[in-house]
Design an enzyme around this catalytic site. Structure first.
Site, PDB file in Angstrom:
ATOM      1  N   LYS A  27      62.167  29.935  64.676  1.00 46.84           N
ATOM      2  CA  LYS A  27      62.419  29.642  63.250  1.00 46.84           C
ATOM      3  C   LYS A  27      62.957  28.237  63.067  1.00 46.84           C
ATOM      4  O   LYS A  27      62.600  27.546  62.115  1.00 46.84           O
ATOM      5  CB  LYS A  27      63.375  30.683  62.649  1.00 46.84           C
ATOM      6  N   LYS A  32      52.376  38.037  66.186  1.00 48.70           N
ATOM      7  CA  LYS A  32      52.780  39.295  65.530  1.00 48.70           C
ATOM      8  C   LYS A  32      52.627  39.203  64.006  1.00 48.70           C
ATOM      9  O   LYS A  32      52.759  38.124  63.432  1.00 48.70           O
ATOM     10  CB  LYS A  32      54.210  39.675  65.918  1.00 48.70           C
ATOM     11  N   LYS A  57      56.532  38.940  58.149  1.00 52.72           N
ATOM     12  CA  LYS A  57      56.807  38.876  56.710  1.00 52.72           C
ATOM     13  C   LYS A  57      56.585  37.477  56.165  1.00 52.72           C
ATOM     14  O   LYS A  57      56.057  37.295  55.083  1.00 52.72           O
ATOM     15  CB  LYS A  57      58.268  39.240  56.442  1.00 52.72           C
TER      16      LYS A  57
HETATM   17  N1  AQP Z   1      54.712  42.899  63.733  1.00 55.24           N
HETATM   18  C1  AQP Z   1      55.632  43.820  63.935  1.00 55.24           C
HETATM   19  N2  AQP Z   1      55.345  44.923  64.669  1.00 55.24           N
HETATM   20  C2  AQP Z   1      56.276  45.887  64.878  1.00 55.24           C
HETATM   21  N3  AQP Z   1      57.538  45.843  64.365  1.00 55.24           N
HETATM   22  C3  AQP Z   1      57.868  44.765  63.616  1.00 55.24           C
HETATM   23  N4  AQP Z   1      59.017  44.411  62.972  1.00 55.24           N
HETATM   24  C4  AQP Z   1      58.833  43.214  62.369  1.00 55.24           C
HETATM   25  N5  AQP Z   1      57.582  42.767  62.589  1.00 55.24           N
HETATM   26  C5  AQP Z   1      56.955  43.699  63.364  1.00 55.24           C
HETATM   27  C6  AQP Z   1      60.228  45.233  62.931  1.00 55.24           C
HETATM   28  O1  AQP Z   1      60.520  45.511  61.566  1.00 55.24           O
HETATM   29  C7  AQP Z   1      61.941  45.696  61.450  1.00 55.24           C
HETATM   30  C8  AQP Z   1      62.454  44.964  60.255  1.00 55.24           C
HETATM   31  O2  AQP Z   1      62.148  43.610  60.361  1.00 55.24           O
HETATM   32  P1  AQP Z   1      63.080  42.513  59.715  1.00 55.24           P
HETATM   33  O3  AQP Z   1      62.760  42.353  58.318  1.00 55.24           O
HETATM   34  O4  AQP Z   1      64.474  42.777  59.967  1.00 55.24           O
HETATM   35  O5  AQP Z   1      62.812  41.370  60.651  1.00 55.24           O
HETATM   36  P2  AQP Z   1      61.763  40.352  60.831  1.00 55.24           P
HETATM   37  O6  AQP Z   1      61.516  40.406  62.298  1.00 55.24           O
HETATM   38  O7  AQP Z   1      62.294  39.133  60.269  1.00 55.24           O
HETATM   39  O8  AQP Z   1      60.454  40.719  60.040  1.00 55.24           O
HETATM   40  P3  AQP Z   1      59.235  39.802  60.167  1.00 55.24           P
HETATM   41  O9  AQP Z   1      58.118  40.558  59.624  1.00 55.24           O
HETATM   42  O10 AQP Z   1      59.090  39.296  61.542  1.00 55.24           O
HETATM   43  O11 AQP Z   1      59.559  38.548  59.209  1.00 55.24           O
HETATM   44  P4  AQP Z   1      59.754  37.031  59.593  1.00 55.24           P
HETATM   45  O12 AQP Z   1      58.651  36.638  60.472  1.00 55.24           O
HETATM   46  O13 AQP Z   1      59.701  36.386  58.266  1.00 55.24           O
HETATM   47  O14 AQP Z   1      61.098  36.877  60.218  1.00 55.24           O
HETATM   48  C9  AQP Z   1      62.556  45.221  62.761  1.00 55.24           C
HETATM   49  O15 AQP Z   1      62.932  46.363  63.524  1.00 55.24           O
HETATM   50  C10 AQP Z   1      61.441  44.475  63.442  1.00 55.24           C
HETATM   51  O16 AQP Z   1      61.532  44.565  64.847  1.00 55.24           O
END
Ligand code: AQP
Length: 349
Positions: free
Chosen positions: A123, A204, A207
């Protein structure tokens, strides 16, 4: 005070804590990697689930949108099946112990541990100016988990390193100040722990990318949108429909993995289900069908729940009270351990 077993039950149920950020659009990866497991196992456990708005502001957020998204995320978790009678659902900033615990844990966490975190490095590389909050994200998460003496932290694979750090912080605090915390375990699903982007099956589903065309299935997408995204998914130039570690077949592997988690079928059964498929078009159409069937009832329930914000806010307030009943005494114990016990006199005059 940990166990909160129903009358008649003897063995303590495992305490579970997990969270999700109210930022961006919730996608199929979040659902299959985390939320579905929370819902499916909530009857067996003592559950605390948190909408982590303090984590969300480690990257810039529009303030009005953050309020909307915090409610929206809460409604979506309920729509996906979290039952407030089985699981305490609350907003992180409603329980001030989380920010206080983070500070106490900051003071035992070497900064080198944080600089090594993969998510921080990824990030930080995308931002011009990096905030202390972004670096400190995993300590706040450690506080979230340790305040509840959670035994288990069900998360997707991308959060494995952060849960390991929470274990290291718990062990260090315990060593320095005496036994205070349960050392938690990450619980990572065998399938669905890393759902990959539909546009790039080597990265992966995320979000922050979910607004990009064709990257993700968002949990609130309608049937046509889901169908379009999956039919456009990147695969390869072959026609073999089987699970594979070959990076060149990652797109097909990802689609089969999605199908497998949603249907609950085994690996061999999944491959057998596609034995009569005529190419990747057929595979995508069937995967789209099971995803639409899984997400449509959730979207319908969400549409109802989001209309009654007063009821939603009441549920979240009740969740916060349950969370405070556990985290408040734990924070007091942390303060006692480090020597923050001097009482402020009631009057100064
Ligand atoms: N691609 C994924 N496959 C499986 N599990 C996933 N998680 C996130 N992406 C995947 C799991 O979702 C839960 C909540 O996520 P979060 O919002 O706390 O965290 P995050 O990792 O920030 O979500 P994103 O989608 O990856 O957003 P960005 O990239 O914007 O930071 C967690 O248990 C996570 O493991």
């Amino acid at each position: 005070m940990k166990p909160t077993n129903p009358p008649g039950e003897t063995a303590a149920r495992k305490r579970v804590f997990s969270g999700i950020q109210p930022s961006g659009d919730v996608h199929l990866g979040n659902y299959l990697g985390a939320i579905k497991g929370w819902v499916d196992r909530q009857t067996e456990k003592d559950n605390f689930f948190c909408v982590v708005d303090l984590h969300a502001i480690t990257t810039p957020q529009d303030p009005d949108a953050l309020v909307r998204q915090t409610r929206s995320m809460s409604a979506l978790l309920l729509a996906a099946g979290l039952d407030p009678s089985l699981s305490a659902l609350f907003v992180q900033s409603h329980v001030t112990a989380h920010a206080e615990a983070c500070w106490l844990l900051n003071c035992v966490t070497p900064v080198g541990w944080l600089e090594r975190m993969t998510q921080y490095k990824d990030k930080a590389a995308k931002q011009e100016s990096i905030t202390t909050g972004l670096l400190d994200y995993p300590v706040l998460m450690a506080g979230d988990i340790l305040l509840y003496d959670a035994d288990e932290v069900p998360v997707g694979d991308d959060q494995r390193q952060h849960v390991e750090l929470a274990r290291d912080i718990a062990q260090r605090f315990n060593r320095l100040y005496g036994d205070t915390f349960v050392v938690p375990q990450a619980v990572i699903p065998q399938v669905g722990a890393r759902v990959m982007g539909l546009d790039d099956p080597t990265a992966k589903m995320s979000k922050s990318e979910s607004a990009a065309r064709g990257h993700a299935v968002r949990m609130l997408d309608g049937p046509d949108e889901i169908q379009r995204s999956i039919m456009r998914a990147v695969t390869d130039s072959g026609n073999e429909i089987r699970f594979s570690d070959d990076p060149g077949k990652a797109g097909v592997d990802n689609l089969l993995g999605i199908y497998r988690v949603i249907t609950g079928r085994g690996e061999a059964e999944t491959e057998a289900d596609f034995a009569d498929a005529r190419g990747y078009g057929d595979l995508k159409a069937r995967v789209a069908e099971v995803v639409i069937d899984a997400l449509t009832p959730i979207r319908r329930r969400y549409d109802e729940l989001i209309r009654d914000t007063a009821e939603l806010d009441r549920l979240l307030a009740r969740g916060a009270e349950r969370a405070e009943a556990v985290s408040g005494p734990k924070l007091d114990e942390m303060k006692r351990r480090v020597g923050l016990t001097l009482r402020r006199p009631a009057h100064t005059g």
